[in-house]
Design an enzyme around this catalytic site. Structure first.
Site, PDB file in Angstrom:
ATOM      1  N   CYS A 132     -30.775  38.808  73.964  1.00 18.10           N
ATOM      2  CA  CYS A 132     -30.631  39.863  74.910  1.00 18.10           C
ATOM      3  C   CYS A 132     -31.144  40.416  73.963  1.00 18.10           C
ATOM      4  O   CYS A 132     -31.198  41.205  72.688  1.00 18.10           O
ATOM      5  CB  CYS A 132     -29.748  40.249  74.597  1.00 18.10           C
ATOM      6  SG  CYS A 132     -30.035  42.246  75.877  1.00 18.10           S
ATOM      7  N   CYS A 135     -31.250  44.255  74.004  1.00 18.40           N
ATOM      8  CA  CYS A 135     -30.012  44.422  73.382  1.00 18.40           C
ATOM      9  C   CYS A 135     -29.642  44.603  71.810  1.00 18.40           C
ATOM     10  O   CYS A 135     -29.254  45.737  70.907  1.00 18.40           O
ATOM     11  CB  CYS A 135     -28.760  44.087  73.053  1.00 18.40           C
ATOM     12  SG  CYS A 135     -27.833  43.166  75.002  1.00 18.40           S
ATOM     13  N   ASP A 136     -30.724  44.024  71.290  1.00 14.54           N
ATOM     14  CA  ASP A 136     -30.778  44.014  70.226  1.00 14.54           C
ATOM     15  C   ASP A 136     -32.076  44.292  69.038  1.00 14.54           C
ATOM     16  O   ASP A 136     -31.755  44.271  67.690  1.00 14.54           O
ATOM     17  CB  ASP A 136     -30.047  42.847  69.246  1.00 14.54           C
ATOM     18  CG  ASP A 136     -29.198  41.708  69.633  1.00 14.54           C
ATOM     19  OD1 ASP A 136     -28.073  43.416  69.852  1.00 14.54           O
ATOM     20  OD2 ASP A 136     -28.503  41.093  70.337  1.00 14.54           O
TER      21      ASP A 136
END
Length: 320
Positions: A132, A135-136
């Protein structure tokens, strides 16, 4: 018999449980083999509102579960083998729990990211391996990143990651890409993206601090090489967890559950879907939680209206 059963315990399922429990509907939540969903494999979550300093993924999920339990939600562990939606009440066959029945169902079983299945990959999830970018990606500022994949998702993730990374190397097994031309052109025009095509990933290389490289095979020459990297993003798609439904609910061509626009209603009255199992576009914890709230409210209104309609139908039959 339960008024409602929630299948799945990610942000969507847990949010639905909180809302239904607060409405005194005493939902039963069935936990699968990975309670808490994908966030339990995430280290720090910095983009969930309300946590200015971030929060660990497992801690966030544990807190959401405690909140649902506080209001009366019940949690049971088991694998749902099958669901019979041919009539109400719905019947669930759950390994370890036997047969359960419910007036309504909320499906929040999520989608599982596809992995490469190579050595070192699963061992380094959260230590440099991710599925992701949104997300990261923030954690890889000014670092070199590899994105594996050849579809639109891979092009989009690679382009997004150039906001943070010093360089993004896009690795694909073939010379050709499956991505649409517009997405390919967008990626190729980005000066931060370089290409390692026709290369098969063999192994994720890591050290004490996490990922250090990706070993690949050049499919043209047969030679092996290790591409140095600080992070590896696998972007080869997701698989919605719907096999146990045996095709009873309508899906799109990729298997994601279809819901009536603006609601969480599926094609079967009394069955609702929320979270990543019906969302192949956003796939974020906060958007999943939002649809969990929607599913709970849709479910609550259905129970209220359904009971009234049943009572009215019964009266009409008596009059006849």
């Amino acid at each position: 018999m339960r008024k409602t059963i929630i299948i799945g315990t990610g942000p969507a399922g847990l949010t639905a449980a909180i809302y239904l429990a607060r409405a005194n509907l005493n939902p039963l939540v069935i936990e699968g083999p990975e309670p808490g969903g994908q966030l339990t494999t995430t280290t720090e979550v910095e983009n969930f509102p309300g946590f200015p300093d971030g929060i660990m993924g497992p801690e966030l999920m544990a807190n959401m579960r405690k909140q649902a339990e506080r209001f009366g939600a019940e949690f049971r562990s088991g694998w749902v083998n099958s669901v019979d939606m041919s009539e109400r009440p719905f019947k669930l066959s759950v390994e370890g729990l036997g047969e359960l029945t419910a007036e309504t169902l909320i499906i929040s079983t999520g989608a599982s990211a596809k992995y490469l299945g190579i050595p070192g990959e699963k061992d380094n999830v959260g230590r440099g391996v991710s599925t992701c970018a949104t997300c990261d990606g923030f954690f890889f500022r000014n670092k070199k990143i590899i994105v594996v994949g050849g579809g639109d998702s891979a092009m989009e993730e690679a382009h997004f990651l150039t906001r943070f990374a010093s360089e993004v190397v896009l690795v694909n097994r073939r010379n050709e890409l499956r991505a649409s031309k517009i997405m390919q052109d967008r990626a190729r025009s980005n000066p931060k993206i370089s290409w390692a095509l026709n290369r098969t990933p063999l192994e994720v290389v890591s050290g004490p601090l996490g990922v250090t490289g990706l070993k690949v095979k050049n499919n043209e020459t047969g030679a092996e090489e290790t591409i140095a990297t600080d992070g590896l993003f696998v972007a080869i798609g997701h698989t919605p967890n719907t096999r146990f439904l045996a095709g009873q609910l309508e899906t799109d061509e990729t298997g994601y559950l279809l819901v009536k626009p603006g609601t969480t209603e599926t094609n079967i009255p009394g069955v609702f879907a929320c979270g990543d199992v019906q969302d192949h576009k956003y796939r974020q914890a906060i958007s999943a939680a939002g649809t969990g709230c929607m599913a709970a409210l849709d479910c609550e209104r259905f129970l209220e209206n359904g009971q009234a309609e049943d009572a009215e139908a019964g009266l009409q039959l008596n009059e006849v």
